[in-house]
Design an enzyme around this catalytic site. Structure first.
Site, PDB file in Angstrom:
ATOM      1  N   ASP A  40      25.082  38.776  63.233  1.00  0.00           N
ATOM      2  CA  ASP A  40      24.583  39.635  64.312  1.00  0.00           C
ATOM      3  C   ASP A  40      25.189  39.230  65.643  1.00  0.00           C
ATOM      4  OD1 ASP A  40      23.200  37.438  65.260  1.00  0.00           O
ATOM      5  OD2 ASP A  40      21.284  38.063  64.410  1.00  0.00           O
ATOM      6  N   LYS A  61      26.725  44.224  68.298  1.00  0.00           N
ATOM      7  CA  LYS A  61      26.703  43.443  69.527  1.00  0.00           C
ATOM      8  C   LYS A  61      26.549  44.440  70.665  1.00  0.00           C
ATOM      9  CE  LYS A  61      29.303  39.698  71.613  1.00  0.00           C
ATOM     10  NZ  LYS A  61      28.204  38.751  71.733  1.00  0.00           N
ATOM     11  N   GLY A  92      21.177  34.926  64.751  1.00  0.00           N
ATOM     12  CA  GLY A  92      20.997  34.083  65.934  1.00  0.00           C
ATOM     13  C   GLY A  92      19.670  33.342  65.871  1.00  0.00           C
ATOM     14  N   GLY A  93      19.652  32.119  66.373  1.00  0.00           N
ATOM     15  CA  GLY A  93      18.409  31.345  66.406  1.00  0.00           C
ATOM     16  C   GLY A  93      17.941  30.981  65.023  1.00  0.00           C
ATOM     17  N   MET A 176      12.895  38.526  74.109  1.00  0.00           N
ATOM     18  CA  MET A 176      13.230  39.948  74.261  1.00  0.00           C
ATOM     19  C   MET A 176      12.440  40.600  75.395  1.00  0.00           C
ATOM     20  SD  MET A 176      13.321  41.002  70.237  1.00  0.00           S
ATOM     21  CE  MET A 176      11.886  40.044  69.786  1.00  0.00           C
TER      22      MET A 176
END
Ligand code: SAH
Length: 505
Positions: A40, A61, A92-93, A176
């Site tokens: 991602d 992206k 991610g993360g 977010m």
């Protein structure tokens, strides 16, 4: 590839917050075994080196590629797994924090496909180390809530209980929450959270351009407007732990934090220099100015190798000379015994190190790593001796000239060519033109000339750091001024000259 099962396997791997060093060892291992990687927009593409042979598919992206829908991602994952492929889904993360992993796992189970989940460092935890904000602290916060600031738009009622969150006895971390900052910060304050509560906004945590803003809860909305350019990805940490950054922040205290530095060395030498610069906090761009390639014709080198027994001294002018010459020696059927009885001289410490990796010790290394000094050191006893000079296709002629003057019989062979890289990466040309590259490191006259050709006038916007007075002179002849110069002429001291100049500015 899984042989007992015709279906493939899926690894859901946490990519961490951005710094490619923050992937787990298990994640790297599974990436190496993958046939396909679906990654991602938050996953650093540098991580794809762990799966160099795999097919890489970006599933979105912001602002660069189309963002795939969740069902498209699931379909793609299933298609490859059903074809027997080992698929890594790089997220991610951490894959279990706001990452819709449960939906992907449901689909995998329904399809009977094996899976493994590998944790990653989630943004809230990365902030602890990279922004100096631990989310718990003995005296300040004994609990943490990870909260989404961006609920699904089709939800009619908020699933979040803002009253409870406003009363929550600990740190709140909002993921977010950039575009919705006014909404959630307003909801918290309306529910009684004091407007003066300390807050930290952490953008692109762990990346070289990480930004941190400390403010109050009632200032958040103004700090995250589109005009502020504080765009995602950013997390917001709310609570007194944010104050610890004052003492715990080490990232922005590094001497080159916030500086973009270009490394222009040939590609095989660029990475180690880049690593030292990154350790000091710099954002490093690699754009080789020179490339190193084998000679077009080996005839002279081969003849010299066959004739080594008739030489008295061999001089290596660079570490590439050592590599190309000694590798060639092996390739055409000789070994290190061919050098027995020869004195070996080198100009620089790096060349001596490379020689040592072939189990050879340099008899002579000038203390100041200059060709002139080596020639002077050799001058007294090379009269009538045969000297083999192993060199690049271009470079200075000081050594052959001075050794010949001293009475040596000098044979020069070109063991590799160094030639200008034809053109720079357009994205890097654009960054230099935009004035966003602070420093350009120049490690030889030839690379200075090549950079001048590649970047033209826009190079004047960068500060130039030069390896030696000779390199500086070449740059000055082209009309540039020198902001930092190494002394002694080593990469370490070149880097030091940049940090020195930064600390003075
Ligand atoms: N699974 C991810 C979260 C995905 S949701 C994780 O565990 O971190 C996307 C949000 O994560 C972003 O909007 C932002 O709030 C946060 N985020 C991810 N990487 C970040 C980073 N490097 N710096 C700051 N916030 C980040």
């Amino acid at each position: 590839m899984n042989h007992s099962n015709p279906l493939g396997k899926v690894h859901l791997i946490g990519a961490g917050p951005g710094d490619p060093g923050l992937l787990t060892l298990r994640g790297a291992e599974l990436l190496r075994r993958s046939d396909v990687v679906l990654y991602d927009g938050l996953s650093n593409t540098d991580l794809l080196v762990h799966a160099a042979a795999a097919r890489h598919i970006c599933v979105g992206k912001h602002g660069q590629t189309r963002i795939w829908t969740q069902s498209e991602i699931i379909d793609e994952m299933l298609t490859h797994a059903r074809a027997g492929k080992v698929v890594s889904r790089l997220k991610g993360g951490d894959p279990a924090v706001f990452a819709r992993t449960a939906e992907e796992v449901d689909a995998l189970r329904a399809a009977g496909i094996e899976f493994e989940i590998v944790p990653g460092i989630t943004a809230a935890l990365a902030a602890g180390s990279f922004a100096g904000i631990p989310i718990t602290h003995r005296g300040l916060a004994s609990a943490v809530a990870l909260v989404t600031g961006h609920e699904e738009p089709d939800k009619t009622e908020s699933a979040l209980d803002w009253d409870a969150l406003a009363r929550f006895p600990g740190t709140l971390v909002i993921y977010m929450g950039v575009t919705t900052a006014a909404v959630w910060s307003g909801a918290l304050m309306a529910a009684g959270k004091p407007p003066g509560t300390p807050v930290a906004l952490v953008r692109r945590c762990s990346l070289p351009d990480q930004q941190t803003v400390h403010c109050r809860l009632d200032e958040v909305a103004d700090r995250m407007t589109p005009a502020s350019k504080f765009r995602p990805p950013a997390i917001v940490i709310i609570g007194p732990v944010t104050g610890l950054a004052e003492s715990m922040d080490w990232v922005t205290r590094r001497p080159l934090f916030g500086q973009t530095v270009m490394v222009s060395r040939p590609i095989d030498q660029a990475e180690s220099m880049a690593m030292s610069l990154r350790d000091l906090g710099a954002d490093v761009i690699i754009q080789p100015a020179i490339e190193i390639v084998p000679p077009d014709d080996w005839t002279d080198v081969d003849a010299a190798i066959a004739d080594l027994a008739n030489f008295d001294v061999v001089v290596f002018c660079s570490h590439n000379g050592v590599r190309y010459f000694l590798d060639r020696l092996g390739e055409i059927g000789y070994d290190m015994r061919s050098l027995a009885g020869l004195r070996i001289a080198v100009v620089g410490s790096k060349t001596a190190e490379t020689l040592a990796s072939y189990h050879l010790r340099a008899d002579l290394v000038p203390t100041d790593f200059r060709a002139e000094s080596l020639a002077a050191d050799l001058a007294s006893d090379v009269h009538n001796q045969r000297v083999l000079l192993v060199r690049a296709s271009r470079g200075r002629n000081v050594l052959p000239e001075q050794l010949t003057t001293a009475g040596a019989k000098v044979t020069q062979v070109v063991a590799y060519q160094n030639r200008d890289v034809e053109s720079a990466d357009p994205a890097i040309v654009a960054r230099v033109a935009a004035g966003t590259v602070d420093w350009v490191t120049v490690t030889s006259s030839a690379s200075g000339e090549s950079l001048h050709r590649m970047f033209g006038q826009s190079l004047h916007q960068c500060k130039l750091a030069s390896l030696s007075p000779i390199t500086s002179k070449a740059l000055q002849d082209l009309g540039y001024s020198i902001a930092a110069e190494a002394d002694p002429y080593t990469i370490e001291s070149l880097i030091q000259s940049i940090t020195q100049s930064q600390s003075e500015s």
